[in-house]
Design an enzyme around this catalytic site. Sequence first.
Site, PDB file in Angstrom:
ATOM      1  N   ASN A  87      46.555  14.500   6.373  1.00 17.09           N
ATOM      2  CA  ASN A  87      47.404  13.339   5.776  1.00 17.09           C
ATOM      3  C   ASN A  87      47.935  12.857   6.983  1.00 17.09           C
ATOM      4  O   ASN A  87      48.625  13.537   7.876  1.00 17.09           O
ATOM      5  CB  ASN A  87      48.487  13.863   5.057  1.00 17.09           C
ATOM      6  CG  ASN A  87      47.876  14.546   3.548  1.00 17.09           C
ATOM      7  OD1 ASN A  87      47.016  13.767   3.045  1.00 17.09           O
ATOM      8  ND2 ASN A  87      48.704  15.553   3.081  1.00 17.09           N
ATOM      9  N   GLY A  93      50.577  10.379   2.991  1.00 17.76           N
ATOM     10  CA  GLY A  93      51.144  11.203   2.299  1.00 17.76           C
ATOM     11  C   GLY A  93      51.830  12.492   3.274  1.00 17.76           C
ATOM     12  O   GLY A  93      51.820  13.493   3.088  1.00 17.76           O
ATOM     13  N   HIS A 100      48.659  18.720  11.013  1.00 14.93           N
ATOM     14  CA  HIS A 100      48.213  19.874  10.080  1.00 14.93           C
ATOM     15  C   HIS A 100      46.963  19.568   9.305  1.00 14.93           C
ATOM     16  O   HIS A 100      46.992  18.364   8.905  1.00 14.93           O
ATOM     17  CB  HIS A 100      49.531  20.455   9.445  1.00 14.93           C
ATOM     18  CG  HIS A 100      50.033  19.751   8.505  1.00 14.93           C
ATOM     19  ND1 HIS A 100      50.911  18.811   9.030  1.00 14.93           N
ATOM     20  CD2 HIS A 100      49.911  19.649   7.290  1.00 14.93           C
ATOM     21  CE1 HIS A 100      51.645  17.863   7.897  1.00 14.93           C
ATOM     22  NE2 HIS A 100      50.926  18.696   6.570  1.00 14.93           N
TER      23      HIS A 100
END
Length: 114
Positions: A87, A93, A100
């Site tokens: 994201n 998001g 990550h």
Amino acid sequence: MDNCIFCQIVEGKIPSEKVYEDDDILAFRDLYPAAPVHILVIPKKHISSLLELQEEDQALSGKILLGLQKVARQLGLDEKGFRVVNNTGSDGGQTVFHIHFHLLGGRELQWPPG
């Protein structure tokens, strides 16, 4: 970064359920899993998002992908498949601004995701 939760996990200040670690990356179980298997794979180096990767991060980017592969195999996700999600930005998001990757599996995943 002192205020980054993932940097604090890397430093051992916040506990995590690690599933893989090497000199450059860390993989640990998500506290709020969206699938039976939900692992977060992060570089130990703080990079805020995919858009912040630099030319100097090419080798690290490859290590992250190979780390995702290792963890998927280690957890048996290579048998039936899995999904990798990144994201980027608030509309994408992203809630933790340390790059990550979500490794999701353990059940049939639907498309579109959301």
